[in-house]
Design a protein around this motif. Structure first.
Motif, PDB file in Angstrom:
ATOM      1  N   ALA A  22       0.697  -1.170   0.015  1.00  0.00           N
ATOM      2  CA  ALA A  22      -0.147   0.450   0.178  1.00  0.00           C
ATOM      3  C   ALA A  22       1.005   1.691  -0.345  1.00  0.00           C
ATOM      4  CB  ALA A  22      -0.963   0.131   1.565  1.00  0.00           C
ATOM      5  N   ILE A  25       0.452   3.892  -2.396  1.00  0.00           N
ATOM      6  CA  ILE A  25      -0.135   4.916  -2.825  1.00  0.00           C
ATOM      7  C   ILE A  25       0.878   6.604  -2.863  1.00  0.00           C
ATOM      8  CG2 ILE A  25      -1.655   6.530  -1.598  1.00  0.00           C
ATOM      9  CD1 ILE A  25      -3.349   4.080  -0.774  1.00  0.00           C
ATOM     10  N   LEU A  56      -2.763  -3.257  -1.330  1.00  0.00           N
ATOM     11  CA  LEU A  56      -3.974  -2.934  -2.493  1.00  0.00           C
ATOM     12  C   LEU A  56      -4.535  -4.037  -3.532  1.00  0.00           C
ATOM     13  CD1 LEU A  56      -1.936   0.504  -3.818  1.00  0.00           C
ATOM     14  CD2 LEU A  56      -3.956   0.700  -2.779  1.00  0.00           C
ATOM     15  N   VAL A  68      -7.097  -0.868   0.296  1.00  0.00           N
ATOM     16  CA  VAL A  68      -6.591  -0.898   1.671  1.00  0.00           C
ATOM     17  C   VAL A  68      -6.425  -2.033   2.421  1.00  0.00           C
ATOM     18  CG1 VAL A  68      -4.169  -0.132   2.478  1.00  0.00           C
ATOM     19  CG2 VAL A  68      -4.927   1.277   0.735  1.00  0.00           C
ATOM     20  N   ALA A  84      -9.013   3.080  -0.719  1.00  0.00           N
ATOM     21  CA  ALA A  84      -8.151   3.709  -0.738  1.00  0.00           C
ATOM     22  C   ALA A  84      -7.602   5.258  -0.749  1.00  0.00           C
ATOM     23  CB  ALA A  84      -7.324   2.866  -2.447  1.00  0.00           C
TER      24      ALA A  84
END
Length: 95
Positions: A22, A25, A56, A68, A84
């Motif tokens: 994740a 991002i 993700l 997420v 997310a």
């Protein structure tokens, strides 16, 4: 594995596509003077943790949302599922 989608409820993981960590991002600034090095690290250097990890997931066969998941990589237990976009906004990345 069942993913409890925040908007749609429980869904089979087969509906989703796993993207990876994740931290994706947090994309580097392309105008930074060390952008080439930072994008290399962003694209190729990843942790491979054993235990709790944020990932993700894309709901490809559903509403096309990005999630997420906080998941234990040893047991596959999912302890948290977030949109997310909400995670990005909380990190100050509202794109």
């Amino acid at each position: 594995m069942i993913i409890n989608h925040p908007l749609l409820g429980p869904r089979d993981a087969a509906e989703f596509v796993y993207l990876g960590d994740a931290s994706l991002i947090d994309r580097p600034d392309w105008q930074d003077k060390n952008a080439d090095e930072k994008f290399y690290e962003y694209g190729y250097l990843r942790e491979n943790p054993a235990g709790k990890h944020q990932e993700l997931w894309y709901h490809e066969q559903g509403d096309r949302s990005w999630l997420v998941l906080t998941r234990d990589t040893l047991t596959h237990e999912i302890t948290k599922v977030e949109m997310a976009r909400d995670v990005a906004r909380a990190r100050g990345r509202s794109k």
